[in-house]
Design a protein around this motif. Structure first.
Motif, PDB file in Angstrom:
ATOM      1  N   LEU A   2      44.710  34.164  36.961  1.00 20.45           N
ATOM      2  CA  LEU A   2      45.338  35.468  37.176  1.00 20.45           C
ATOM      3  C   LEU A   2      44.587  36.580  36.463  1.00 20.45           C
ATOM      4  N   ASN A   3      43.851  36.226  35.427  1.00 21.53           N
ATOM      5  CA  ASN A   3      43.094  37.235  34.676  1.00 21.53           C
ATOM      6  C   ASN A   3      41.624  37.308  35.073  1.00 21.53           C
TER       7      ASN A   3
ATOM      8  N   ASN B 160      49.524  41.756  40.297  1.00 16.94           N
ATOM      9  CA  ASN B 160      50.178  41.214  41.487  1.00 16.94           C
ATOM     10  C   ASN B 160      51.082  40.028  41.160  1.00 16.94           C
ATOM     11  N   PHE B 161      50.624  39.149  40.268  1.00 12.21           N
ATOM     12  CA  PHE B 161      51.380  37.935  39.969  1.00 12.21           C
ATOM     13  C   PHE B 161      51.780  37.797  38.507  1.00 12.21           C
ATOM     14  N   THR B 162      51.098  38.480  37.606  1.00  6.71           N
ATOM     15  CA  THR B 162      51.496  38.383  36.193  1.00  6.71           C
ATOM     16  C   THR B 162      52.834  39.059  35.945  1.00  6.71           C
ATOM     17  N   ARG B 163      53.305  39.870  36.888  1.00  4.51           N
ATOM     18  CA  ARG B 163      54.572  40.581  36.728  1.00  4.51           C
ATOM     19  C   ARG B 163      55.777  39.649  36.878  1.00  4.51           C
TER      20      ARG B 163
ATOM     21  N   LEU C 179      53.104  29.641  37.241  1.00  4.29           N
ATOM     22  CA  LEU C 179      52.413  30.889  36.924  1.00  4.29           C
ATOM     23  C   LEU C 179      51.999  30.981  35.455  1.00  4.29           C
ATOM     24  N   VAL C 180      52.693  30.269  34.560  1.00  3.91           N
ATOM     25  CA  VAL C 180      52.387  30.407  33.135  1.00  3.91           C
ATOM     26  C   VAL C 180      51.511  29.280  32.582  1.00  3.91           C
ATOM     27  N   LYS C 181      51.217  28.268  33.396  1.00  2.83           N
ATOM     28  CA  LYS C 181      50.382  27.201  32.853  1.00  2.83           C
ATOM     29  C   LYS C 181      48.964  27.713  32.628  1.00  2.83           C
TER      30      LYS C 181
ATOM     31  N   PRO D  98      42.086  35.808  47.559  1.00  2.00           N
ATOM     32  CA  PRO D  98      41.690  34.474  47.067  1.00  2.00           C
ATOM     33  C   PRO D  98      42.690  33.896  46.071  1.00  2.00           C
ATOM     34  N   VAL D  99      43.176  34.720  45.163  1.00  2.00           N
ATOM     35  CA  VAL D  99      44.149  34.232  44.182  1.00  2.00           C
ATOM     36  C   VAL D  99      45.481  33.928  44.863  1.00  2.00           C
ATOM     37  N   GLY D 100      45.929  34.809  45.748  1.00  2.00           N
ATOM     38  CA  GLY D 100      47.190  34.587  46.451  1.00  2.00           C
ATOM     39  C   GLY D 100      47.175  33.314  47.277  1.00  2.00           C
TER      40      GLY D 100
END
Length: 555
Positions: A375-376, A416-419, A366-368, A59-61
């Protein structure tokens, strides 16, 4: 006539090829400066493994693909890029983006990474907002102020959990009446007494203290305990004096010798796992997961799998608490020392990236704030709900988060994406005053087992963090974390560091397993071996890097 026609044909062909080539170059230039939003695939080389990668089908991807039009095509590595990145440099061919870990210098020296500073300035308002003045820390060096690596570290972090300590089973401290445990001697007494009372656990011989020694984990756990137990901060292989900024290979500190002497003493007393230096990670985890090892020394993340296995097996009493054990009571544990925003490791965009603008815009997405929350926490209505203006995780979802090893892969939440970009850390607050991450005090307490609550209560605290010196008691490191500082690729310092670590990996186990009366002899030889590698010259050079970094960041 025919010769003229032939010549004319060649000329015409050359003109056509020239036009086609010009068009292709023009297309490439347009693409490189494109700010379009159509579908695009970005290739990524990641120097870490990621068994939870979900091909952006979670779902997040899917939400990320829908919002950005970007599909990531990653390649993951099991050895930190140490082999594959030099091969890329040799071939001159690169993916669109790279997470090089400690190999960034290799790429920079090869001219493989582009300067991100102009891209961030023009196309990354969320990155600028998140990092603020810490953007200055991303500069490569005093001589080259370019930004080649966008750090993927946490911003404004106030961690809820200790990241290092001595781990002791709840059953041990409960049966012994919650003894005071502050020093290595205290831990020794606890292990000895309980092992004597229970020579077997679940039909297997009881192990007093088992150590982690598998490859890089040896450094992160057993070797790092040398400075963590003597009041040093986590700076990798060098201890940095906070007043003089002088760097010392940390094994050369007299206080640390006494930590390793204690391991030697534990071995002599029959309280150390005799397989400590031959076991692999799976074997170490197995000993923890079956409940037969009373204690170990490690960072918190290294034992998650074992903790989950014990919980799943209904052996909560054999799960581990984390204690800030030091050599003496005068030493102050530095687990919560703030390094500020850490730089050095992260992601870079390569010279082969067809569309750097799309790449930096993707990282900026990704950082907004909205993305960081997703992401969390996941997708609203699916992984969390809004109740009275607050994010709340339903019980059934929380149960899965805590106990289902497939949860992250299935949802896309987390690593998965915070990296791939900077992230807000534990304790950081969003615009509504809520934490970006789910690692809150309330969630932490809600996840505690009953025996864990009992143990903490008897030690007079609510969480393991409460046992440690607080962040406010410890001075912030002006050089960040020294293990993140870039060492020039191929330099004498890099070569010497590898030689020294080969010696460390050989001599430390040898010293710990030696007969107690032989410990000093082995340790003295260890120091002589380090001297032969030019350790003092290496310390001098690393000191220069530390001081240059502090100067760069303060300008």
């Amino acid at each position: 006539m025919r010769s003229y026609l032939r010549i004319f044909s060649f000329v015409l062909l050359a003109i056509l090829l020239s036009i086609v080539s010009a068009c292709e170059n023009s297309k490439k230039e347009v693409t490189k400066n494109s700010d379009g939003t159509g579908p695009i695939t970005l290739t990524v080389f990641d120097s870490d493994t990621n068994p939870d990668w979900e091909d952006m089908e979670s779902p997040v991807g899917k939400k990320i693909k829908k919002d950005t039009g970007v599909t990531l095509d990653p390649e993951f590595d099991i050895e930190g890029g140490r082999t594959k990145i030099p091969l890329m440099v040799a071939s001159g061919e690169y993916p669109d983006m790279i997470l090089p870990k400690s190999e960034a210098s290799t790429l920079v020296d090869a001219g493989a990474l582009i300067d991100l500073a102009p891209l961030i300035e023009e196309h990354a308002p969320n990155i600028k907002k998140m990092l603020g003045d810490d953007l200055n820390r991303l500069k490569w060096s005093k001589d080259d102020p370019s930004i080649y690596i966008l750090s993927n570290s946490a911003v404004d972090e106030d961690r809820a959990n200790p990241n290092f300590g001595v781990l002791v089973q709840h059953a041990v401290v409960k049966e012994l009446g919650y003894p005071e445990m502050k020093t290595l001697e205290d831990v020794e007494n606890v292990i000895r007494e309980y092992k004597k009372l229970h020579p077997e656990i679940n039909g297997q011989p009881t192990i007093g203290l088992t150590l982690q020694s598998d490859d890089w984990r040896f450094q992160s756990a057993t070797l790092n305990s040398g400075f963590m137990m003597t009041g040093g901060g986590d700076d990798g292989e060098y201890f940095v004096d906070p007043e003089t900024l002088e760097a010392t290979l940390h094994y050369r500190r007299p206080a640390e010798k006494e930590v390793f002497r204690w391991y030697n003493h534990m071995n002599g007393e029959g309280l150390l796992d005799p397989e400590s230096f031959v076991q692999k990670n799976d074997q170490w985890l197995s000993k923890l997961s079956t409940g037969r090892a009373l204690a170990t020394v490690a960072p918190d993340w290294m034992i998650y799998e074992a903790q989950a296995a014990l919980r799943d097996a209904g052996m909560e009493e054999r799960m581990y608490g984390m204690y800030p054990i030091t050599l003496s009571e005068e030493d102050k544990h530095q687990a919560f020392r703030s390094n500020g925003f850490q730089v050095g490791w992260g992601i870079g965009i390569t010279v082969d990236c067809e569309d750097p603008v799309r790449a930096i815009k993707f990282l900026d997405y990704l950082v907004k704030e909205e993305t960081q929350i997703m992401l969390n926490w996941g997708i609203e209505g699916e992984h969390y709900e809004i109740v009275d203006g607050k994010r709340v995780i339903p019980e059934e979802v929380l149960e899965r988060r805590n106990n289902d090893k497939n949860f992250l892969k299935e949802t896309g939440i987390g690593f998965n994406f915070t990296r791939y970009a900077p992230r807000y850390g534990d304790g950081a607050l969003d615009s509504t005053g809520q934490t970006f991450t789910t690692s809150t005090l309330e969630q932490q307490i809600a996840n505690q087992t009953e025996i864990e609550k009992e143990v903490l209560k008897n030690y007079g605290v609510e969480t393991w963090k409460d046992l440690y010196p607080s962040k406010d008691e410890l001075p912030e490191s002006p050089w960040g974390a020294a293990y993140n500082l870039q060492i020039p690729a191929g330099s004498i310092l890099e070569v010497n560091n590898k030689k020294m670590m080969d010696i460390v990996f050989k001599r430390v186990p040898e010293a710990i397993l030696a007969k107690p009366e032989k410990f000093d002899e082995v340790w003295d030889q260890f120091m002589k071996d380090l001297d032969k590698t030019g350790v003092k010259e290496s310390e001098k050079e690393f000191t220069r890097i530390v001081k240059d970094t502090v100067e760069l960041w303060n300008n």
